[in-house]
Design a protein around this motif. Structure first.
Motif, PDB file in Angstrom:
ATOM      1  N   SER A   1       0.825  -1.200   0.000  1.00 36.90           N
ATOM      2  CA  SER A   1       0.000   0.000   0.000  1.00 36.90           C
ATOM      3  C   SER A   1       0.866   1.260   0.000  1.00 36.90           C
ATOM      4  O   SER A   1       0.578   2.222  -0.714  1.00 36.90           O
ATOM      5  CB  SER A   1      -0.906  -0.019   1.231  1.00 36.90           C
ATOM      6  OG  SER A   1      -1.733   1.100   1.240  1.00 36.90           O
TER       7      SER A   1
ATOM      8  N   SER B   1       1.445   4.233  -3.068  1.00 35.68           N
ATOM      9  CA  SER B   1       0.814   5.509  -2.757  1.00 35.68           C
ATOM     10  C   SER B   1       1.695   6.644  -3.277  1.00 35.68           C
ATOM     11  O   SER B   1       2.768   6.419  -3.829  1.00 35.68           O
ATOM     12  CB  SER B   1       0.643   5.648  -1.249  1.00 35.68           C
ATOM     13  OG  SER B   1       1.885   5.959  -0.652  1.00 35.68           O
TER      14      SER B   1
ATOM     15  N   TYR C   1       3.373   8.722  -1.577  1.00 32.41           N
ATOM     16  CA  TYR C   1       4.647   8.741  -0.863  1.00 32.41           C
ATOM     17  C   TYR C   1       5.607   7.703  -1.445  1.00 32.41           C
ATOM     18  O   TYR C   1       6.803   7.953  -1.595  1.00 32.41           O
ATOM     19  CB  TYR C   1       4.429   8.496   0.636  1.00 32.41           C
ATOM     20  CG  TYR C   1       3.906   9.722   1.339  1.00 32.41           C
ATOM     21  CD1 TYR C   1       4.772  10.654   1.888  1.00 32.41           C
ATOM     22  CD2 TYR C   1       2.548   9.971   1.397  1.00 32.41           C
ATOM     23  CE1 TYR C   1       4.297  11.804   2.492  1.00 32.41           C
ATOM     24  CE2 TYR C   1       2.054  11.111   2.009  1.00 32.41           C
ATOM     25  CZ  TYR C   1       2.935  12.024   2.559  1.00 32.41           C
ATOM     26  OH  TYR C   1       2.462  13.158   3.149  1.00 32.41           O
TER      27      TYR C   1
ATOM     28  N   ILE D   1       0.411  17.542  -1.873  1.00 32.26           N
ATOM     29  CA  ILE D   1      -0.433  16.597  -1.141  1.00 32.26           C
ATOM     30  C   ILE D   1      -0.615  17.089   0.290  1.00 32.26           C
ATOM     31  O   ILE D   1       0.298  17.631   0.904  1.00 32.26           O
ATOM     32  CB  ILE D   1       0.177  15.176  -1.175  1.00 32.26           C
ATOM     33  CG1 ILE D   1      -0.876  14.136  -0.828  1.00 32.26           C
ATOM     34  CG2 ILE D   1       1.357  15.031  -0.218  1.00 32.26           C
ATOM     35  CD1 ILE D   1      -0.428  12.716  -1.104  1.00 32.26           C
TER      36      ILE D   1
ATOM     37  N   SER E   1      -2.490  14.918   2.535  1.00 25.55           N
ATOM     38  CA  SER E   1      -2.614  13.711   3.358  1.00 25.55           C
ATOM     39  C   SER E   1      -1.245  13.339   3.899  1.00 25.55           C
ATOM     40  O   SER E   1      -0.234  13.536   3.239  1.00 25.55           O
ATOM     41  CB  SER E   1      -3.111  12.534   2.526  1.00 25.55           C
ATOM     42  OG  SER E   1      -4.233  12.883   1.789  1.00 25.55           O
ATOM     43  N   ASN E   2      -1.216  12.785   5.106  1.00 21.22           N
ATOM     44  CA  ASN E   2       0.066  12.316   5.625  1.00 21.22           C
ATOM     45  C   ASN E   2       0.288  10.855   5.238  1.00 21.22           C
ATOM     46  O   ASN E   2      -0.553  10.234   4.569  1.00 21.22           O
ATOM     47  CB  ASN E   2       0.153  12.521   7.141  1.00 21.22           C
ATOM     48  CG  ASN E   2      -0.906  11.747   7.872  1.00 21.22           C
ATOM     49  OD1 ASN E   2      -1.272  10.647   7.448  1.00 21.22           O
ATOM     50  ND2 ASN E   2      -1.405  12.298   8.956  1.00 21.22           N
TER      51      ASN E   2
ATOM     52  N   SER F   1      -2.149   7.774   3.631  1.00 20.53           N
ATOM     53  CA  SER F   1      -1.823   7.178   2.337  1.00 20.53           C
ATOM     54  C   SER F   1      -1.733   5.664   2.428  1.00 20.53           C
ATOM     55  O   SER F   1      -2.180   4.951   1.533  1.00 20.53           O
ATOM     56  CB  SER F   1      -0.489   7.710   1.823  1.00 20.53           C
ATOM     57  OG  SER F   1      -0.440   9.085   1.919  1.00 20.53           O
TER      58      SER F   1
ATOM     59  N   PHE G   1      -3.197   3.664   4.696  1.00 20.11           N
ATOM     60  CA  PHE G   1      -4.478   3.028   4.997  1.00 20.11           C
ATOM     61  C   PHE G   1      -5.609   3.522   4.111  1.00 20.11           C
ATOM     62  O   PHE G   1      -6.771   3.225   4.358  1.00 20.11           O
ATOM     63  CB  PHE G   1      -4.789   3.180   6.487  1.00 20.11           C
ATOM     64  CG  PHE G   1      -3.751   2.508   7.341  1.00 20.11           C
ATOM     65  CD1 PHE G   1      -3.672   1.114   7.366  1.00 20.11           C
ATOM     66  CD2 PHE G   1      -2.815   3.230   8.049  1.00 20.11           C
ATOM     67  CE1 PHE G   1      -2.692   0.476   8.101  1.00 20.11           C
ATOM     68  CE2 PHE G   1      -1.819   2.596   8.797  1.00 20.11           C
ATOM     69  CZ  PHE G   1      -1.764   1.215   8.825  1.00 20.11           C
ATOM     70  N   LYS G   2      -5.234   4.269   3.059  1.00 17.75           N
ATOM     71  CA  LYS G   2      -6.198   4.716   2.046  1.00 17.75           C
ATOM     72  C   LYS G   2      -7.442   5.342   2.670  1.00 17.75           C
ATOM     73  O   LYS G   2      -8.560   4.965   2.388  1.00 17.75           O
ATOM     74  CB  LYS G   2      -6.598   3.538   1.130  1.00 17.75           C
ATOM     75  CG  LYS G   2      -5.425   2.824   0.458  1.00 17.75           C
ATOM     76  CD  LYS G   2      -4.942   3.579  -0.761  1.00 17.75           C
ATOM     77  CE  LYS G   2      -3.765   2.916  -1.431  1.00 17.75           C
ATOM     78  NZ  LYS G   2      -2.464   3.192  -0.807  1.00 17.75           N
TER      79      LYS G   2
ATOM     80  N   TYR H   1      -7.028  10.881   1.414  1.00 17.24           N
ATOM     81  CA  TYR H   1      -6.010  10.433   0.469  1.00 17.24           C
ATOM     82  C   TYR H   1      -6.647   9.942  -0.825  1.00 17.24           C
ATOM     83  O   TYR H   1      -6.189  10.269  -1.919  1.00 17.24           O
ATOM     84  CB  TYR H   1      -5.140   9.333   1.065  1.00 17.24           C
ATOM     85  CG  TYR H   1      -4.169   8.799   0.037  1.00 17.24           C
ATOM     86  CD1 TYR H   1      -3.052   9.537  -0.311  1.00 17.24           C
ATOM     87  CD2 TYR H   1      -4.416   7.612  -0.644  1.00 17.24           C
ATOM     88  CE1 TYR H   1      -2.191   9.101  -1.289  1.00 17.24           C
ATOM     89  CE2 TYR H   1      -3.565   7.165  -1.622  1.00 17.24           C
ATOM     90  CZ  TYR H   1      -2.436   7.910  -1.945  1.00 17.24           C
ATOM     91  OH  TYR H   1      -1.601   7.481  -2.922  1.00 17.24           O
TER      92      TYR H   1
ATOM     93  N   GLU I   1      -5.751  11.338  -4.398  1.00 16.29           N
ATOM     94  CA  GLU I   1      -5.163  10.452  -5.410  1.00 16.29           C
ATOM     95  C   GLU I   1      -5.982  10.528  -6.701  1.00 16.29           C
ATOM     96  O   GLU I   1      -5.421  10.611  -7.797  1.00 16.29           O
ATOM     97  CB  GLU I   1      -5.128   9.008  -4.869  1.00 16.29           C
ATOM     98  CG  GLU I   1      -4.723   7.943  -5.871  1.00 16.29           C
ATOM     99  CD  GLU I   1      -3.208   7.813  -6.056  1.00 16.29           C
ATOM    100  OE1 GLU I   1      -2.463   8.307  -5.190  1.00 16.29           O
ATOM    101  OE2 GLU I   1      -2.788   7.217  -7.069  1.00 16.29           O
TER     102      GLU I   1
END
Lengths: 346, 269
Positions: free
Chosen positions: A185, A189, A191, B120, B122-123, B127, B129-130, B134, B138
């Motif tokens: 995951s 992503s 990141y 972005i 979101s941290n 990211s 844990f979607k 996020y 995305e």
């Protein structure tokens, strides 16, 4: 998309059934090997995040594992065993009174390893390539030496004995599955893409607005977190740890796994962790006398792996998987051969 | 015309060598400005000072930033000298490179997506844990990147490795990637290098188009005089790190010092 979720669920269920029966019916030797396979998967993935996905040539993994293993052991050791271990110098308070369950101990082990990684990463991650490797290698040796000399906290060179053997297949495979999901995951992503951008071209990545420092430290800390957890699992599997366990050799073992599996491939790391762990047991006969009248050569087993590593680096640099990954579509596409006229492979 | 960025006597010394001396650049909104000069004149050094790759040993780089106070647009100059490249990109100055620097092993789409990462919010946990924020970001990033790829005509090869694209398309992808950072100022380092006349003509049209479409100010280094003269509002000429001329294309073409710098001086005369 939905179909693949069902496949993944089925695969997990099968793994669950396998672990259930393996736990019941396999002997302790085979169980030990399977546990090691899963733990090395966790360790391999954590190192691959740093080295394979972010392109930071770090050799400090044994240091993070030591932090994790010692943390978990110190927190899970029963008080009576602690007193028995620390006969040279008494254990400092409050560690001598604390006994935690396994899960929070593991998590704290990961967190502490990540904090250590952050502290070491902040100054060291400015370095590149070989210099970073040397600095991180030095760091892991420092950790080992510190642990050897802090008698009242780690019991020094005597190590810790009688650590509860909490790690079983449920713990090791459970952690491995969670780690795989988190890693996959993460690297898919935004990141993860930033990490890969840093690996591909630092100058371009920085010019695209990616803060090199922030993302390198992030990758380093996340990798160290899982290295700490892997170390904790390993300590509570072995039942005894001492600073000598965490020499460069430990880092080398994991490096071997990720290079053979493919730097930058989760799938490759998993496959390679299993192959290498099993092969290390399977090739044990090489350490014993093979030909009559010629004395045994202990360590010959590791020569095989060193030669293998050399061959891979020289002729097959991408390793087993390169940067490719497993996917259900590819998996079934492999079995479902399309006719050649439609672009199918032979 | 409104000034968006200027440099105040920026100087770059490498030891005893002065690569660029007292360079004063002024970029006005919507302009296309070119920087030319013989090889080794310090053009890329000037670029690197503006984008933060080098910290100038003297002088200042000043960015004119718009902010809204009490419903009114207020402009104030921000000193961006010595900031890191990623900080400067965040402030709205994007660039391409003389030798194409794509993320070679990654797909065309990923290359553009990566350039979205700087905005972005979101941290890293969101990211992994979607979480909803996020997922929303995305989706926006993919939509924006596909949009950009369509504009540069690369949408069909989005899943291809970026290094497998032909040279001209790699140049376009690099520009698309720079555009994905939402710049106000775009710096192009020799965008027409290695292109044939037909390709450079296309590039000229392309740069003008993106300037209008994305409301950009463009500053470019170029050797192809055909491109430079056809595209620029103003031109700066560097020689041995010194600004020997500036002005519109006509003035530059007829400037004696520029001609000498390019063709050499007759020693006997």
């Amino acid at each position: 998309m939905k179909r693949n979720t069902i496949y993944t669920g089925t695969a997990l269920l099968l793994l669950f059934v396998f672990v259930y029966f393996a736990n019941k019916h396999l002997d302790s030797y085979l169980l030990r090997i399977l546990n090691l396979c899963a733990i090395y998967t966790v360790l391999g993935l954590s190192m691959n995040l740093i080295n394979g996905f972010t392109g930071l040539f770090s050799l400090g993994h044994a240091g993070f594992m030591a932090v994790g293993a010692y943390t978990t052991a110190m927190l899970t050791l029963p008080i009576a065993t602690k007193q028995m271990n620390f006969f040279l110098a008494p254990l400092i308070s409050p560690l001598d009174k604390i006994v935690w369950p396994f899960l929070p101990s593991l998590l704290l082990a990961g967190v502490l390893a990540a904090i250590v990684a952050f502290l070491i990463g902040a100054p060291v991650l400015r370095l590149k390539g070989d210099y970073l490797a040397i600095a991180t290698l030095g760091f892991s040796e420092i950790i080992r030496v510190v642990f050897t000399n802090t008698q009242t906290v780690t019991n020094g060179a005597l190590g810790l004995k009688g650590i509860p053997a909490t790690t079983n297949l449920w713990w090791s495979f459970g952690t491995a599955v969670v780690t795989i999901f988190i890693m996959v995951s993460l690297i898919n992503s935004s990141y993860g893409r930033a990490f890969k951008a840093i690996r591909e071209d630092e100058i371009a990545a920085e010019s695209m607005g990616i803060s090199l420092f922030k993302h390198k430290v992030l990758s380093f800390a996340i990798g160290a977190f899982f290295a700490g957890i892997g170390g904790g699992l390993l300590g509570n599997l072995m039942g005894t740890i001492d600073p000598l366990m965490f020499r460069f050799f430990m880092t080398y073992n994991i490096l071997l796994i990720i290079v053979l599996g493919g730097l930058g491939s989760v799938t490759g790391t998993i496959i390679s962790a299993f192959i290498i762990t099993i092969a290390q047991e399977f090739l044990r006969f090489l350490d014993e006398p093979i030909i009559p009248n010629i004395p045994a050569l202990p360590g010959l087993r590791m020569v095989v792996f060193s030669i293998l590593l050399m061959l891979v680096v020289l002729f097959f640099r991408t390793g087993l998987m390169g940067t490719r990954e497993f996917s259900w579509d590819k998996f079934f596409g492999f079995f479902k051969k399309r006719p050649l006229s439609n672009g199918g492979a032979k | 015309m409104m000034n968006v960025m200027r440099t105040d006597n920026i100087t770059m010394q490498f030891g005893g060598l002065t690569a660029v001396k007292d360079f004063n650049l002024e970029l006005n909104k919507g302009e296309i400005v070119a920087l030319i000069g013989p090889n080794g004149a310090g053009k890329t050094t000037a670029f690197n000072m503006i984008t933060g790759v080098y910290t100038p040993t003297g002088g200042k780089v000043l960015l004119n930033q718009k902010s809204t106070v009490d419903g009114k647009d207020v402009y104030n100059e921000k000193d961006i000298t010595g900031l890191r490249p990623d900080q400067i990109t965040k402030l709205g100055i994007a660039r391409t490179f003389q030798n194409i620097r794509l993320f070679k092993d990654l797909s065309v789409l990923d290359n553009v997506l990566i350039a979205n990462h700087l905005r972005i919010s979101s941290n890293v946990f969101e990211s992994i844990f979607k979480l909803p924020r996020y997922k929303r970001e995305e989706k926006q990033m993919v939509e924006k990147s596909m949009n950009l790829l369509e504009k540069v005509g690369l949408a069909d090869s989005r899943y291809e490795k970026s290094s497998s694209l032909p040279y001209g398309q790699q140049r376009r992808l690099e520009i698309a990637r720079a555009l994905a950072t939402d710049p106000g100022i775009l710096l192009l380092d020799e965008p027409a290098a290695g292109m044939n006349p037909k390709e450079s003509d296309d590039l000229t049209i392309f740069i003008k188009r993106i300037r209008d479409e994305f409301d950009l100010t463009v500053f470019l280094i170029e050797h192809h005089m055909q491109v430079v003269m056809g595209i620029s509002n103003r031109i700066y000429v560097l020689d041995y790190g010194i600004t020997i001329a500036k002005g519109n294309p006509y003035e530059i073409q007829n400037n004696q010092r520029v001609i000498e710098a390019y063709l050499g001086v007759d020693e006997d005369a």
